[in-house]
Design a protein around this motif. Sequence first.
Motif, PDB file in Angstrom:
ATOM      1  N   GLN A 136       0.824  -1.212   0.000  1.00 45.52           N
ATOM      2  CA  GLN A 136       0.000   0.000   0.000  1.00 45.52           C
ATOM      3  C   GLN A 136       0.858   1.261   0.000  1.00 45.52           C
ATOM      4  OE1 GLN A 136      -2.314   1.322   3.581  1.00 45.52           O
ATOM      5  NE2 GLN A 136      -4.031   0.700   2.276  1.00 45.52           N
ATOM      6  N   VAL A 137       0.464   2.214  -0.828  1.00 43.83           N
ATOM      7  CA  VAL A 137       1.054   3.549  -0.827  1.00 43.83           C
ATOM      8  C   VAL A 137      -0.050   4.487  -0.383  1.00 43.83           C
ATOM      9  CG1 VAL A 137       2.083   5.372  -2.229  1.00 43.83           C
ATOM     10  CG2 VAL A 137       2.672   2.978  -2.663  1.00 43.83           C
ATOM     11  N   MET A 138       0.259   5.320   0.605  1.00 47.39           N
ATOM     12  CA  MET A 138      -0.764   6.183   1.194  1.00 47.39           C
ATOM     13  C   MET A 138      -0.214   7.591   1.410  1.00 47.39           C
ATOM     14  SD  MET A 138      -2.763   5.842   4.853  1.00 47.39           S
ATOM     15  CE  MET A 138      -1.347   5.111   5.582  1.00 47.39           C
ATOM     16  N   GLU A 139      -1.061   8.553   1.137  1.00 43.37           N
ATOM     17  CA  GLU A 139      -0.748   9.935   1.480  1.00 43.37           C
ATOM     18  C   GLU A 139      -0.968  10.083   2.977  1.00 43.37           C
ATOM     19  OE1 GLU A 139      -2.348  14.437   0.561  1.00 43.37           O
ATOM     20  OE2 GLU A 139      -3.725  12.745   0.404  1.00 43.37           O
ATOM     21  N   ARG A 140       0.080  10.348   3.719  1.00 48.93           N
ATOM     22  CA  ARG A 140      -0.038  10.623   5.146  1.00 48.93           C
ATOM     23  C   ARG A 140      -0.186  12.129   5.293  1.00 48.93           C
ATOM     24  NH1 ARG A 140       1.774   7.417   9.384  1.00 48.93           N
ATOM     25  NH2 ARG A 140       1.112   9.265  10.559  1.00 48.93           N
ATOM     26  N   SER A 141      -1.406  12.604   5.088  1.00 49.33           N
ATOM     27  CA  SER A 141      -1.671  14.040   5.114  1.00 49.33           C
ATOM     28  C   SER A 141      -1.438  14.636   6.497  1.00 49.33           C
ATOM     29  CB  SER A 141      -3.098  14.322   4.632  1.00 49.33           C
ATOM     30  OG  SER A 141      -4.029  13.539   5.342  1.00 49.33           O
ATOM     31  N   ASP A 142      -1.375  13.807   7.528  1.00 44.21           N
ATOM     32  CA  ASP A 142      -1.118  14.319   8.876  1.00 44.21           C
ATOM     33  C   ASP A 142       0.341  14.702   9.077  1.00 44.21           C
ATOM     34  OD1 ASP A 142      -0.631  11.552   8.606  1.00 44.21           O
ATOM     35  OD2 ASP A 142      -0.626  11.296  10.784  1.00 44.21           O
ATOM     36  N   ILE A 143       1.256  14.112   8.262  1.00 43.18           N
ATOM     37  CA  ILE A 143       2.682  14.443   8.379  1.00 43.18           C
ATOM     38  C   ILE A 143       3.274  14.888   7.047  1.00 43.18           C
ATOM     39  CG2 ILE A 143       3.091  12.984  10.408  1.00 43.18           C
ATOM     40  CD1 ILE A 143       4.202  10.842   8.518  1.00 43.18           C
ATOM     41  N   ASP A 144       2.420  15.152   6.065  1.00 39.49           N
ATOM     42  CA  ASP A 144       2.846  15.647   4.739  1.00 39.49           C
ATOM     43  C   ASP A 144       3.889  14.754   4.075  1.00 39.49           C
ATOM     44  OD1 ASP A 144       1.121  17.861   4.769  1.00 39.49           O
ATOM     45  OD2 ASP A 144       2.551  19.014   5.962  1.00 39.49           O
ATOM     46  N   LYS A 145       3.611  13.436   4.033  1.00 41.27           N
ATOM     47  CA  LYS A 145       4.496  12.479   3.376  1.00 41.27           C
ATOM     48  C   LYS A 145       3.663  11.460   2.610  1.00 41.27           C
ATOM     49  CE  LYS A 145       8.448  12.388   6.505  1.00 41.27           C
ATOM     50  NZ  LYS A 145       9.301  11.536   7.330  1.00 41.27           N
ATOM     51  N   ILE A 146       4.298  10.811   1.655  1.00 43.24           N
ATOM     52  CA  ILE A 146       3.711   9.652   0.995  1.00 43.24           C
ATOM     53  C   ILE A 146       4.477   8.443   1.511  1.00 43.24           C
ATOM     54  CG2 ILE A 146       3.353   8.482  -1.199  1.00 43.24           C
ATOM     55  CD1 ILE A 146       2.927  11.240  -2.437  1.00 43.24           C
ATOM     56  N   MET A 147       3.758   7.462   2.047  1.00 38.98           N
ATOM     57  CA  MET A 147       4.381   6.343   2.740  1.00 38.98           C
ATOM     58  C   MET A 147       4.002   5.011   2.093  1.00 38.98           C
ATOM     59  SD  MET A 147       5.685   7.836   5.709  1.00 38.98           S
ATOM     60  CE  MET A 147       5.865   6.464   6.775  1.00 38.98           C
ATOM     61  N   TYR A 148       4.919   4.049   2.167  1.00 39.96           N
ATOM     62  CA  TYR A 148       4.668   2.678   1.721  1.00 39.96           C
ATOM     63  C   TYR A 148       4.498   1.792   2.951  1.00 39.96           C
ATOM     64  CZ  TYR A 148       5.569  -2.051   0.161  1.00 39.96           C
ATOM     65  OH  TYR A 148       5.474  -3.396  -0.048  1.00 39.96           O
ATOM     66  N   SER A 149       3.543   0.882   2.887  1.00 40.04           N
ATOM     67  CA  SER A 149       3.344  -0.098   3.960  1.00 40.04           C
ATOM     68  C   SER A 149       3.126  -1.475   3.356  1.00 40.04           C
ATOM     69  CB  SER A 149       2.125   0.257   4.813  1.00 40.04           C
ATOM     70  OG  SER A 149       2.302   1.470   5.470  1.00 40.04           O
ATOM     71  N   LEU A 150       3.572  -2.489   4.066  1.00 42.53           N
ATOM     72  CA  LEU A 150       3.343  -3.873   3.703  1.00 42.53           C
ATOM     73  C   LEU A 150       2.550  -4.502   4.848  1.00 42.53           C
ATOM     74  CD1 LEU A 150       4.097  -6.263   1.729  1.00 42.53           C
ATOM     75  CD2 LEU A 150       5.862  -6.804   3.411  1.00 42.53           C
ATOM     76  N   PHE A 151       1.369  -4.992   4.534  1.00 44.03           N
ATOM     77  CA  PHE A 151       0.513  -5.624   5.531  1.00 44.03           C
ATOM     78  C   PHE A 151       0.392  -7.115   5.234  1.00 44.03           C
ATOM     79  CE2 PHE A 151      -0.885  -1.270   5.841  1.00 44.03           C
ATOM     80  CZ  PHE A 151      -1.243  -1.096   7.171  1.00 44.03           C
ATOM     81  N   LEU A 152       0.288  -7.915   6.274  1.00 43.01           N
ATOM     82  CA  LEU A 152       0.009  -9.332   6.159  1.00 43.01           C
ATOM     83  C   LEU A 152      -1.360  -9.568   6.791  1.00 43.01           C
ATOM     84  CD1 LEU A 152       3.474 -10.690   7.342  1.00 43.01           C
ATOM     85  CD2 LEU A 152       2.701 -10.283   4.997  1.00 43.01           C
ATOM     86  N   GLY A 153      -2.224 -10.301   6.080  1.00 41.05           N
ATOM     87  CA  GLY A 153      -3.576 -10.446   6.604  1.00 41.05           C
ATOM     88  C   GLY A 153      -4.233 -11.758   6.246  1.00 41.05           C
ATOM     89  N   VAL A 154      -5.394 -11.933   6.839  1.00 43.21           N
ATOM     90  CA  VAL A 154      -6.217 -13.094   6.597  1.00 43.21           C
ATOM     91  C   VAL A 154      -7.652 -12.638   6.404  1.00 43.21           C
ATOM     92  CG1 VAL A 154      -7.202 -14.112   8.704  1.00 43.21           C
ATOM     93  CG2 VAL A 154      -5.741 -15.450   7.325  1.00 43.21           C
ATOM     94  N   GLU A 155      -8.342 -13.252   5.434  1.00 46.92           N
ATOM     95  CA  GLU A 155      -9.716 -12.879   5.106  1.00 46.92           C
ATOM     96  C   GLU A 155     -10.622 -14.092   5.262  1.00 46.92           C
ATOM     97  OE1 GLU A 155     -10.957 -10.332   1.486  1.00 46.92           O
ATOM     98  OE2 GLU A 155     -11.175 -12.428   0.829  1.00 46.92           O
ATOM     99  N   PHE A 156     -11.829 -13.839   5.737  1.00 52.61           N
ATOM    100  CA  PHE A 156     -12.840 -14.888   5.856  1.00 52.61           C
ATOM    101  C   PHE A 156     -14.046 -14.484   5.025  1.00 52.61           C
ATOM    102  CE2 PHE A 156     -16.605 -16.713   7.918  1.00 52.61           C
ATOM    103  CZ  PHE A 156     -16.308 -18.061   7.760  1.00 52.61           C
ATOM    104  N   ARG A 157     -14.398 -15.310   4.073  1.00 55.76           N
ATOM    105  CA  ARG A 157     -15.550 -15.029   3.196  1.00 55.76           C
ATOM    106  C   ARG A 157     -16.829 -15.386   3.944  1.00 55.76           C
ATOM    107  NH1 ARG A 157     -13.984 -17.526  -1.482  1.00 55.76           N
ATOM    108  NH2 ARG A 157     -15.103 -19.404  -0.927  1.00 55.76           N
TER     109      ARG A 157
END
Length: 160
Positions: A136-157
């Motif tokens: 994920q790339v996100m505008e961190r408007s609270d700190i005026d930066k563009i940040m990259y994050s890597l998340f690991l997750g699990v989904e249940f249908r």
Amino acid sequence: MKNLIQLLLILASVQMFSQNVAISVHQDAKLGILGDEDKDYDALTPDIMARFRFQGSNDNFVVMGEYEYADLQTPFRRYAVNVGYLFERYMFDFKVDFQPYIGYGWIDHDGSRFNWNTGLDVRHTMNRFTVIVTNQVMERSDIDKIMYSLFLGVEFRLTK
């Protein structure tokens, strides 16, 4: 709380038009595994993203409601609505799905600000469960930066 209720109402109306409904929970890999020494956050610092995911019955268009909470020095909360498309692929008899998306929402961290995000989920489904790696790339408007994050997750249908 008012914003969360509005988001849930929007998602409930989207659910009426979809056949595939799922819920997922993700943890930011860096904060969860390594922490952030520069900002004095230990490993296992919670940065949890929860999603409601709705996919149409006859297509691969996806709408996701997203809530993120990070246990920072001042709590970080983010609410977003994302739209994307699911590409289903098989690699060596192993099903891997790719889901690019783009979203818009707001951050509640030292004040409230609107922000955008985009990302790519790499997904592997086993029956009703899906393992997800979210880039994920996100505008961190609270700190005026563009940040990259890597998340690991699990989904249940929940349906289908």
